[in-house]
Design an enzyme around this catalytic site. Structure first.
Site, PDB file in Angstrom:
ATOM      1  N   GLU A 143     127.925 -64.234  39.445  1.00 24.85           N
ATOM      2  CA  GLU A 143     127.719 -63.696  40.783  1.00 24.85           C
ATOM      3  C   GLU A 143     128.847 -64.141  41.711  1.00 24.85           C
ATOM      4  O   GLU A 143     129.353 -65.255  41.617  1.00 24.85           O
ATOM      5  CB  GLU A 143     126.403 -64.196  41.377  1.00 24.85           C
ATOM      6  CG  GLU A 143     125.174 -63.707  40.645  1.00 24.85           C
ATOM      7  CD  GLU A 143     123.897 -64.240  41.282  1.00 24.85           C
ATOM      8  OE1 GLU A 143     122.819 -63.773  40.880  1.00 24.85           O
ATOM      9  OE2 GLU A 143     123.973 -65.129  42.149  1.00 24.85           O
ATOM     10  N   CYS A 161     132.100 -66.132  48.483  1.00 17.23           N
ATOM     11  CA  CYS A 161     131.367 -67.258  47.906  1.00 17.23           C
ATOM     12  C   CYS A 161     131.479 -67.120  46.389  1.00 17.23           C
ATOM     13  O   CYS A 161     130.940 -66.172  45.810  1.00 17.23           O
ATOM     14  CB  CYS A 161     129.911 -67.226  48.359  1.00 17.23           C
ATOM     15  SG  CYS A 161     128.911 -68.577  47.710  1.00 17.23           S
ATOM     16  N   CYS A 168     124.386 -72.773  35.032  1.00 16.28           N
ATOM     17  CA  CYS A 168     124.509 -74.153  35.484  1.00 16.28           C
ATOM     18  C   CYS A 168     123.821 -75.082  34.488  1.00 16.28           C
ATOM     19  O   CYS A 168     122.701 -74.804  34.052  1.00 16.28           O
ATOM     20  CB  CYS A 168     123.869 -74.315  36.858  1.00 16.28           C
ATOM     21  SG  CYS A 168     124.001 -75.986  37.483  1.00 16.28           S
ATOM     22  N   CYS A 172     117.878 -77.290  37.712  1.00 13.64           N
ATOM     23  CA  CYS A 172     116.859 -77.705  38.679  1.00 13.64           C
ATOM     24  C   CYS A 172     115.614 -76.846  38.521  1.00 13.64           C
ATOM     25  O   CYS A 172     115.696 -75.682  38.178  1.00 13.64           O
ATOM     26  CB  CYS A 172     117.421 -77.579  40.082  1.00 13.64           C
ATOM     27  SG  CYS A 172     118.971 -78.453  40.289  1.00 13.64           S
ATOM     28  N   CYS A 175     115.613 -73.699  40.674  1.00 17.89           N
ATOM     29  CA  CYS A 175     116.919 -73.078  40.841  1.00 17.89           C
ATOM     30  C   CYS A 175     117.029 -71.830  39.976  1.00 17.89           C
ATOM     31  O   CYS A 175     116.886 -71.891  38.756  1.00 17.89           O
ATOM     32  CB  CYS A 175     118.007 -74.076  40.453  1.00 17.89           C
ATOM     33  SG  CYS A 175     119.632 -73.348  40.271  1.00 17.89           S
ATOM     34  N   GLY A 215     126.945 -72.721  39.564  1.00 17.38           N
ATOM     35  CA  GLY A 215     127.618 -73.828  38.920  1.00 17.38           C
ATOM     36  C   GLY A 215     127.968 -74.961  39.870  1.00 17.38           C
ATOM     37  O   GLY A 215     127.924 -74.829  41.097  1.00 17.38           O
ATOM     38  N   GLU A 216     128.299 -76.114  39.292  1.00 13.01           N
ATOM     39  CA  GLU A 216     128.727 -77.310  40.040  1.00 13.01           C
ATOM     40  C   GLU A 216     130.247 -77.443  39.917  1.00 13.01           C
ATOM     41  O   GLU A 216     130.766 -77.755  38.840  1.00 13.01           O
ATOM     42  CB  GLU A 216     128.016 -78.547  39.479  1.00 13.01           C
ATOM     43  CG  GLU A 216     128.616 -79.881  39.856  1.00 13.01           C
ATOM     44  CD  GLU A 216     128.683 -80.117  41.355  1.00 13.01           C
ATOM     45  OE1 GLU A 216     129.801 -80.293  41.874  1.00 13.01           O
ATOM     46  OE2 GLU A 216     127.620 -80.125  42.000  1.00 13.01           O
ATOM     47  N   SER A 268     126.191 -81.822  49.354  1.00 14.27           N
ATOM     48  CA  SER A 268     124.769 -81.475  49.437  1.00 14.27           C
ATOM     49  C   SER A 268     123.939 -82.753  49.462  1.00 14.27           C
ATOM     50  O   SER A 268     123.657 -83.334  48.423  1.00 14.27           O
ATOM     51  CB  SER A 268     124.367 -80.595  48.245  1.00 14.27           C
ATOM     52  OG  SER A 268     125.063 -79.380  48.283  1.00 14.27           O
ATOM     53  N   LEU A 269     123.536 -83.173  50.653  1.00 21.25           N
ATOM     54  CA  LEU A 269     122.841 -84.442  50.819  1.00 21.25           C
ATOM     55  C   LEU A 269     121.331 -84.283  50.709  1.00 21.25           C
ATOM     56  O   LEU A 269     120.675 -84.901  49.867  1.00 21.25           O
ATOM     57  CB  LEU A 269     123.206 -85.045  52.180  1.00 21.25           C
ATOM     58  CG  LEU A 269     122.802 -86.498  52.418  1.00 21.25           C
ATOM     59  CD1 LEU A 269     123.452 -87.424  51.404  1.00 21.25           C
ATOM     60  CD2 LEU A 269     123.167 -86.918  53.840  1.00 21.25           C
ATOM     61  N   CYS A 389     120.881 -67.986  44.802  1.00 21.24           N
ATOM     62  CA  CYS A 389     121.957 -68.088  43.824  1.00 21.24           C
ATOM     63  C   CYS A 389     121.408 -67.952  42.406  1.00 21.24           C
ATOM     64  O   CYS A 389     120.512 -68.678  41.999  1.00 21.24           O
ATOM     65  CB  CYS A 389     122.660 -69.429  43.992  1.00 21.24           C
ATOM     66  SG  CYS A 389     124.002 -69.678  42.841  1.00 21.24           S
TER      67      CYS A 389
END
Length: 419
Positions: A143, A161, A168, A172, A175, A215-216, A268-269, A389
């Protein structure tokens, strides 16, 4: 979006989407995810056809000039290649009409191709946000999202974006990207082509890029840095217009800082203390808050770029006044060169988290502002375009490991599809 956990990819452009809200299930899972991502960077993890392909997209002008010379051409042919790829955005070597037919034949015989992939689906939201599914050479779907900002004079800003992985590995629980599974890291040109695809759809230059899609990014840092170089030098997007987001992978912020990029780091806290963060982001067990804040402080000292902290507001979980007070104290203890981007959570299928009230969001923001913390509230964008996402991809491809013949799109009437 970023990386890995999903929730609200399409929300505003200057920080991480709520897709980053939760990542791995444990520190052990984070190590496993990192190993999987590293393994996926090996040519062996790609199809034989893909690993044998030579891709022009992603090469710099000097590299293209050298390629031309190596293939028996004058160096200026490399400049022509650069113009055709990055300015005219030609997708096939056959269509390089400015080049001699003999040179085009040599390129093809040597196995070179541009490296652009077809758009599999396009979904347009009422607010003009457009989400694309791009079909890669090995039949994986990724995406990317185009987020326009308009004023009386028309389109003034266009943000892409982009995804950094196919799926990923951090899986999660709520997610959408993680639910689709993980296949591999993207190559640098597969990141760059997402930006070119957005420009093609909007017929407008992309002004901003955020690494907040599937993804990270920190688990694919080599390719992300390669794409960053290309987007800056070849596509000509300023470094300050590029944001790289992360939910936190130990030691990677230091690596990123060492490159001294003039790009924004969005972290991302999502919590104001270590215990709470471990319940929202299980990988936090391997990356304590003190270590995070030290790395973010060092990033600022090395780059002079302010760090943005993404904070997804989850009703009844992390959105109370005491959380805002604690967050302000945490940031002030480590300096004042920080910005907080509040992201009201948008529920997705399979998640028990709820969106906070507007009053609660404003109260949280005002509590931070009263303590001299710079804060913004992300505005929803494209929420009628399968916004979370990974959500759109999962409608067409439940797992990135499916073969081409197993991709079974649902009826188009279920989506507002703009082909």
């Amino acid at each position: 979006m970023i990386a890995a956990a999903s929730s609200t990819l399409l929300q505003h452009v200057s920080s991480v989407s709520v897709a980053n809200i939760v990542r791995p299930a444990s520190a052990r899972n984070l190590s496993t995810a990192a190993a999987a991502a590293a393994a996926s960077s090996s040519p062996r993890s790609l199809s034989a056809a893909q690993s044998d392909t030579r891709v022009l997209l992603g090469l710099s002008e000097p590299e293209l000039q050298q390629l031309a010379v190596d293939l028996g051409q004058e160096g200026y042919r490399g400049k022509q290649l650069h113009h055709l790829i990055y300015k005219r955005k030609v997708k096939e070597v056959d269509d390089f009409s400015q080049l001699p037919k003999a040179f085009r034949n040599v390129l093809q015989e040597a196995g070179w191709k541009v490296g652009r992939s077809p758009i599999f689906r396009t979904v347009t939201a009422a607010d003009g946000t457009i989400k694309l599914l791009i079909k890669l050479e090995d039949n994986r779907l990724i995406e990317t999202v185009g987020i326009p900002v308009n004023d009386d004079k028309g389109l003034t800003r266009l943000t892409a974006c982009v995804s950094s992985q196919v799926g990923c590995p951090l899986r999660c629980s709520f997610c959408a990207t993680g639910k689709g599974g993980f296949s591999r890291n993207l190559q640098a040109h597969e990141i760059v082509e997402q930006v070119l695809a957005i420009e093609e759809i909007f017929k407008h230059r992309v002004t901003n890029v955020v690494f907040m899609g599937m993804g990270e990014p920190m688990l694919n840092l080599k390719a992300v840095l390669g794409a960053h170089r290309c987007l800056n030098k070849d596509v000509e997007i300023g470094q300050r217009m590029i944001t790289i987001s992360t939910v936190g992978v130990p030691n990677t912020i230091k690596k990123l800082a060492s490159h001294k990029l003039q790009s924004t780091l969005a972290f991302s806290l999502h919590a104001s203390n270590q215990k709470l963060r471990e319940t929202i982001v299980p990988s936090a067990k391997s990356y304590p808050l003190d270590a995070i804040m030290q790395d973010c402080k060092d990033y600022f000292l090395q780059t002079s770029r302010r760090v943005s902290f993404e904070y997804a507001l989850l009703a009844g979980v992390n959105d109370k006044t005491e959380h805002a007070v604690e967050l302000a104290e945490l940031l002030q203890n480590w300096g004042r060169n920080y910005h907080v981007n509040l992201i009201p959570f948008n529920p997705i299928e399979g998640s028990d988290y709820q969106r906070p009230t507007k009053k609660g969001v404003l109260n949280f923001a005002s509590t931070l502002e009263a303590r001299k913390v710079t804060v913004s509230i992300r505005q929803p964008r494209g929420m009628d375009a399968s916004a979370a996402c990974g959500q759109l991809r999962n409608q067409f491809q439940k797992s990135p490991l499916l073969t081409d013949s197993e991709i079974s799109p649902p009826p188009e009437t279920e989506l507002a599809v703009a082909c």
